[in-house]
Design a protein around this motif. Structure first.
Motif, PDB file in Angstrom:
ATOM      1  N   GLY A  88       0.791  -1.004   0.018  1.00  0.00           N
ATOM      2  CA  GLY A  88       0.221  -0.130  -0.323  1.00  0.00           C
ATOM      3  C   GLY A  88       0.956   1.027  -0.403  1.00  0.00           C
ATOM      4  N   THR A  89       2.016   1.064   0.415  1.00  0.00           N
ATOM      5  CA  THR A  89       3.087   2.452   0.547  1.00  0.00           C
ATOM      6  C   THR A  89       3.426   2.325  -0.603  1.00  0.00           C
ATOM      7  OG1 THR A  89       4.821   0.548   1.304  1.00  0.00           O
ATOM      8  CG2 THR A  89       3.401   2.105   2.719  1.00  0.00           C
ATOM      9  N   ASN A  90       3.339   2.216  -1.764  1.00  0.00           N
ATOM     10  CA  ASN A  90       4.380   1.890  -3.141  1.00  0.00           C
ATOM     11  C   ASN A  90       2.666   3.314  -3.859  1.00  0.00           C
ATOM     12  OD1 ASN A  90       5.080  -0.771  -4.276  1.00  0.00           O
ATOM     13  ND2 ASN A  90       5.799   0.421  -3.227  1.00  0.00           N
ATOM     14  N   PRO A  91       1.468   3.055  -4.733  1.00  0.00           N
ATOM     15  CA  PRO A  91       0.689   3.635  -4.573  1.00  0.00           C
ATOM     16  C   PRO A  91       0.826   5.422  -3.999  1.00  0.00           C
ATOM     17  CG  PRO A  91      -0.787   2.295  -3.653  1.00  0.00           C
ATOM     18  CD  PRO A  91       0.738   1.582  -3.879  1.00  0.00           C
ATOM     19  N   ALA A  92       0.713   5.383  -1.944  1.00  0.00           N
ATOM     20  CA  ALA A  92       1.187   5.656  -1.560  1.00  0.00           C
ATOM     21  C   ALA A  92       1.973   7.415  -1.324  1.00  0.00           C
ATOM     22  CB  ALA A  92       0.346   5.597   0.301  1.00  0.00           C
ATOM     23  N   TYR A 106      12.486  -0.572  -7.507  1.00  0.00           N
ATOM     24  CA  TYR A 106      12.132  -2.025  -6.893  1.00  0.00           C
ATOM     25  C   TYR A 106      11.486  -2.353  -4.900  1.00  0.00           C
ATOM     26  CZ  TYR A 106      13.881  -6.484  -4.822  1.00  0.00           C
ATOM     27  OH  TYR A 106      13.711  -7.659  -4.297  1.00  0.00           O
ATOM     28  N   ASP A 107      10.491  -2.131  -4.912  1.00  0.00           N
ATOM     29  CA  ASP A 107      10.448  -2.074  -3.330  1.00  0.00           C
ATOM     30  C   ASP A 107      11.494  -3.117  -2.303  1.00  0.00           C
ATOM     31  OD1 ASP A 107       9.403  -2.922  -1.130  1.00  0.00           O
ATOM     32  OD2 ASP A 107       7.202  -2.057  -1.442  1.00  0.00           O
ATOM     33  N   GLY A 108      12.075  -2.863  -2.151  1.00  0.00           N
ATOM     34  CA  GLY A 108      13.081  -3.849  -1.322  1.00  0.00           C
ATOM     35  C   GLY A 108      12.373  -4.922  -0.680  1.00  0.00           C
ATOM     36  N   ALA A 109      10.860  -4.706  -0.006  1.00  0.00           N
ATOM     37  CA  ALA A 109      10.440  -5.426   1.250  1.00  0.00           C
ATOM     38  C   ALA A 109      10.883  -6.699   0.958  1.00  0.00           C
ATOM     39  CB  ALA A 109       9.282  -4.964   1.511  1.00  0.00           C
TER      40      ALA A 109
END
Length: 499
Positions: free
Chosen positions: A176-180, A247-250
């Motif tokens: 959810g933090t990506n679009p936010a 790249y989201d590193g989660a």
């Protein structure tokens, strides 16, 4: 095995307050004239409205609260995409050294060569792990790293005169933090669906990209724990449209030492030190979410960057295209130090083993849980996952009325922290589970047995799941009432209106 029954009716510290109680004796050794240097307009007219309690009451109160809380030191903490692994205590011990605690960011660089060397080498380690060319340590957390990454995208496109690009693409399984983060930077968010295998639908992506595309934000493996096998083609689709790949590193814990985002075509990578590199997690900070970039984006990184000229380490502010600071000073140095120690402890081969065991643990648990009555593993029932998997309790809910929420509540009675529930939203009754590499097979089996027990209770029409938890300090709460602002006591004045 269940938690010991502990039904304390613990008051708030402010409710223990009694007029005249003293927990602190003011020292008279300092010069009182110092207070006179504070302008009268800045001084309090009345003393602060603080609880009046004794020292022993404070100690007992917070010790009891700590005993009621759950943490990574107590047991398995399988929150999907959070990588809640055990934090080695040696990392904390080194970060607690007076040599670190007494440093100050304003001191002369010549007197801070040790910490600058650590920051420089930590940056070098991280760039090698993710396959980037340059990194900033400033961002304070993963989402802050995302926002920084989107600002870097914007700076890159504006520098090229491409002001019309205003769309950031995210998969429907994205965090959810990506679009936010994209929205905070002022961009429109375009969602692309997953295909039947749980990966990005390439045809939908081709339809979404164009001259307005800023970039694509994605993690690999994705939130379902599935590796995007077509990532090179995905990167080409985005790059051919002039966009950048973020790249989201989660989920880096799944591929560390095995694959590099840079080799997959990513231009920007954020790294969650509190996840992959076992620094303290949660509690509001401090955190660290370093961001790495390829060479063509390096000039836009926040300043300063720690550099080395062959004889000394220094802070480089000479970056005319920099997006500016995103955090005070140089970032969370003590958190970066913990990650630095963690990387030194493991070495290259050790970090590879971390990912191997994390993937092994996740697949062992996934294959066991999907066979329990009422549960399933969507998107390729028997297909292997990486570090996490998303279990569905939809069949259990339909056949027994026991939802994923109730399963999670009941797990607490068995000393197991529940997985992330109801995310990602593309899975009905989702339970996103990530055991990490720091738990033993015995712990995995304990959690599997708890799921089996809950399934048996559900099909036997027991009321245990619906009324759980029973063995925790706080039992079932009225969730509707808890979400009404007027019923929540959030400040001292909430319980003491006259203060």
């Amino acid at each position: 095995m269940v938690f010991a029954q502990a039904r304390w009716d613990e008051p708030l510290i402010i409710q223990l307050s009694r007029v005249g109680k003293i927990g602190f004796h003011e020292s008279h050794s300092y010069d009182r004239t110092v207070l006179d240097l504070i302008p009268s307009r800045l001084r309090r007219k009345q003393p602060p409205s603080l609880p009046e309690v004794s020292e022993i009451e404070v100690v007992r109160h917070y010790t009891r609260l700590s005993q009621q809380n759950f943490g990574v030191d107590l047991g398995i903490y399988p929150l999907g995409s959070c990588t809640m692994k055990y934090n080695p205590k040696i990392c904390d011990a080194i970060a607690a050294s007076h040599k670190i605690q007494e440093l100050h960011p304003y001191q002369d660089e010549r007197t801070a060569q040790g910490i600058l060397q650590i920051l420089y080498e930590a940056s070098d380690f991280l760039t090698k792990i993710v396959g980037m060319d340059k990194i900033t340590l400033q961002p304070a957390a993963g989402a802050h790293g995302e926002y920084t990454g989107v600002l870097l995208m914007r700076a890159y496109h504006l520098d090229r005169g491409e002001k019309s690009r205003d769309e950031v693409i995210v998969p429907d399984s994205a965090h959810g933090t990506n679009p936010a983060s994209a929205a905070m930077a002022g961009y429109k968010v375009v969602e692309v669906p997953s295909n039947s295998e749980g990966c990005v639908d390439k045809e939908a992506l081709k339809s979404a990209v164009g001259p307005r595309t800023v970039g694509l934000m994605i993690t690999n493996p994705n939130t379902l724990g599935i590796f995007e096998r077509d990532i090179l083609e995905i990167a080409k689709i985005v790059h051919d449209a002039g966009g950048l790949l973020y790249y989201d590193g989660a989920n880096l814990n799944a591929i560390m030492g095995k694959a590099k985002p840079g080799d997959m075509g990513f231009d920007i990578v954020h790294i969650n030190l509190h996840k992959t590199f076992a620094t303290p997690h949660g509690g509001g900070g401090p955190g660290a979410g370093p961001v790495g970039v390829t060479r063509r984006l390096a000039d836009y990184l926040p300043v300063p960057i720690v550099e080395f000229d062959g004889s000394k380490y220094y802070l480089d502010y000479n970056r005319s295209k920099s997006i500016g600071k995103v955090r005070a000073f140089h970032g969370s140095a003590a958190v970066v130090l913990r990650a630095y120690v963690y990387m030194l402890l493991h070495g290259k081969e050790g970090l590879q083993t971390v990912s191997e065991v994390a993937v092994l643990n996740a697949n062992y648990m996934a294959q066991k849980l999907r066979k329990i009555k009422g549960f399933s593993l969507p998107f390729g029932e028997g297909a292997p996952r990486k570090h996490e998997f998303v279990l569905s309790a939809s069949l259990l809910a339909k056949e027994t009325g026991v939802s994923a929420l109730q399963v999670g509540k009941r797990l607490l009675d068995f000393g197991v922290h529940p997985p992330t529930i109801y995310f990602p939203m593309i899975v009905e009754e989702a339970m996103m589970t990530e055991p990490t590499e720091t738990v033993s097979k015995q712990e995995l089996d304990k959690m599997i047995q708890a799921f089996e027990r809950i399934s048996e209770e559900a099909y036997a029409k027991s009321d245990q799941p619906a009324t759980s938890p029973h063995a925790t300090t706080v039992t079932r709460i009225d969730e509707a009432r808890a979400n009404r602002p007027k019923t929540m006591q959030l400040t001292w004045r909430s319980t003491n209106p006259t203060s």
